[in-house]
Scaffold this active site. Structure first.
Site, PDB file in Angstrom:
ATOM      1  CB  CYS A 187      -0.923  -0.032   1.222  1.00  0.00           C
ATOM      2  SG  CYS A 187      -2.093   1.328   1.254  1.00  0.00           S
ATOM      3  CB  CYS A 188       3.819   2.267   2.071  1.00  0.00           C
ATOM      4  SG  CYS A 188       3.182   2.658   3.698  1.00  0.00           S
ATOM      5  CB  CYS A 196      -2.353   6.984   5.893  1.00  0.00           C
ATOM      6  SG  CYS A 196      -1.440   7.389   4.409  1.00  0.00           S
ATOM      7  CB  CYS A 252      -1.260   3.337   8.940  1.00  0.00           C
ATOM      8  SG  CYS A 252      -1.835   2.301   7.596  1.00  0.00           S
ATOM      9  CB  CYS A 311       5.924   4.997   4.471  1.00  0.00           C
ATOM     10  SG  CYS A 311       7.017   6.340   4.014  1.00  0.00           S
TER      11      CYS A 311
HETATM   12  S1  SF4 Z   1       0.492   4.613   5.701  1.00  0.00           S
HETATM   13 FE1  SF4 Z   1      -1.151   3.049   5.576  1.00  0.00          FE
HETATM   14  S2  SF4 Z   1      -2.751   3.870   4.258  1.00  0.00           S
HETATM   15 FE2  SF4 Z   1      -0.916   5.154   4.002  1.00  0.00          FE
HETATM   16  S3  SF4 Z   1       0.039   4.331   2.235  1.00  0.00           S
HETATM   17 FE3  SF4 Z   1       0.980   3.309   3.977  1.00  0.00          FE
HETATM   18  S4  SF4 Z   1      -0.226   1.461   4.378  1.00  0.00           S
HETATM   19 FE4  SF4 Z   1      -1.374   2.770   2.941  1.00  0.00          FE
END
Ligand code: SF4
Length: 429
Positions: free
Chosen positions: A133-134, A215, A218, A241
């Site tokens: 996701c990151c 985010c 998280c 991240c």
């Molecule tokens: S901090 Fe969480 S929501 Fe944001 S990009 Fe990374 S995994 Fe995704």
């Protein structure tokens, strides 16, 4: 102050790198630990004028770095990773700081819509695979944005995590960029007193117990006295991240629906590398194994490519042709097109034993159970495995073993000859 000229014309890249490293070391010795503005000025006005971007999360501490930026040049490009997952309060805070500090060039970086549709169509990848996701929401958009810059500025501080405990003001990255960390030596208390001294606005969530803000899914509130970053990815073994990882700490590429085929350090792991594809450009690919023949033809373009890349060695290739450039490659893949073709073993031994290559050497192609120990003996440390029985044997720790060597490698294996009595002597020893 004189400009530190790091572009030394006419020198081979590794010599340039050595000079750059020397320059970085002396730069790090030039500044008072707490003089972040001087560090920033040096970077923007002398080291990389017009060639430096600022990256900010607009989180709990971001006002300090952005206030310094405003003192140096309000028009410097400031990139904000708009992941689509921020708290609404963070988006408001972006506007507040822009207005209050007079920043005129704040740019929101969005993830590629195609990546989101492909890897996170339901928006919950953060829950199942936060690294990926990151990667699609932060690392990929930032990589694309900073491609055109010689370096970038971060707000990282030594006290934040053990991993950041040795953070210098200036870092040289493996893709030949300079990362500048004006706040490297600031403590938590220094941040608080700087904000007070200049009357900087707090992030609206700070007073509610969010001490480090990323985010929304998280980030959680931290208790009094708890490590401020404990609220980030709480409960997961994740502290970064990924945007600050260099190659050796590379995180996974998006993995939704992706099989794990790379066996390394005793486990199947996500593979940051892509295969070379017809039409790829050797001068701009990233995390790709470039075929040796393509590298030889496009050597200058590959050496100028700012991204981490690898090398693909086929059986007929002569690795001695690239002996002077091996440190350009983060990984070398040796192709075994058929298990009967043993030329890859010789290439691996040349790379590791004779040329002293220290990076990852991986086997690709027809990689089968019985070959793995032999490959390891030749210096291969990672294996791309697609053969299901071989995968199962690796997962179960059931590899074939060989302890009699007709062709010993390295200095520790003893030749036993072919005669039965010699073999029996070793077996009974
Ligand atoms: S901090 Fe969480 S929501 Fe944001 S990009 Fe990374 S995994 Fe995704």
């Amino acid at each position: 102050m004189a400009t530190l000229d790091l572009a030394v014309a006419g020198l081979r890249p590794h010599k340039r790198d050595a000079l750059r490293e020397l320059g970085i070391m002396s730069l790090n010795g030039m500044f008072d630990e707490m003089d972040g503005v001087a560090v920033l000025r040096q970077a923007t006005e002398h080291l990389l004028p017009g060639d430096l971007a600022i990256v900010s999360s607009f989180g709990a501490d971001s006002s300090v770095l952005l206030h310094m930026v405003a003192q140096v040049d309000k028009s410097l490009p400031v990139y904000f990773l708009e992941t689509g997952k921020h708290f609404p309060e963070t988006l408001d805070y972006v506007e507040t700081l822009k207005r209050q500090l007079g920043l005129t060039n704040v740019v929101a970086l969005h993830p590629d819509a195609k990546d989101i549709a492909r890897f996170d169509p339901t928006g919950d990848l953060w829950e199942t695979d936060p690294d990926s996701c990151c990667h699609i929401r932060k690392t990929e958009p930032l990589d694309e944005a900073v491609k055109g810059f010689g370096g970038w500025v971060t707000g990282r501080k030594r006290y934040q995590t053990a991993e950041r405990g040795v953070l210098p003001h200036f870092e040289l990255t493996s893709d030949d960029r300079i990362k500048v960390n004006p706040l490297a030596y600031f403590s938590d208390a220094d941040i608080v007193s700087y904000k007070l001294k200049y009357g900087l606005p707090e992030h609206p969530l700070y007073a509610k117990g969010y001490k480090s803000i990323g985010c929304a899914p998280c980030t959680s509130i931290v208790a009094e006295g708890e490590d401020p970053r404990a609220g980030r990815w709480r409960g997961l073994n994740k502290k970064e991240c990924g945007i600050h990882f260099d190659f050796n700490g590379a995180i996974a590429k998006p993995m939704a629906n992706q099989e794990l085929n790379l066996f390394k350090d005793g486990a199947f792991v996500a593979d940051p590398f892509h295969s070379w594809a017809e039409g790829d450009d050797a001068g701009s690919v990233s995390y790709t194994h470039i075929p040796l023949a393509v590298f030889v033809e496009n050597r200058d373009a590959v050496l100028a490519n700012p991204h981490p890349v690898g090398l693909l060695v086929s059986p007929a290739d002569d690795v001695m042709a690239v002996k002077g450039d091996l440190d350009r490659f983060s990984s070398i893949a040796i192709n075994f097109p058929a298990y009967t073709d043993g030329r890859g073993y010789s290439s691996a031994r040349l790379l590791v034993e004779r040329l002293g290559y220290k990076g990852e050497v991986r086997a690709v192609g027809d990689v089968l159970h019985d070959q793995i120990q032999l490959m390891r003996r030749c210096g291969i440390t990672a294996f791309v495995v697609k053969h299901e029985p071989t995968k199962k044997a690796l997962i179960d720790g059931k590899l074939a073993t060989v302890d009699i060597f007709y062709q010993p490698v390295g200095l520790t294996e003893i030749p036993v000859g072919t005669r039965p009595f010699l073999r029996r002597a070793v077996e009974n020893a």
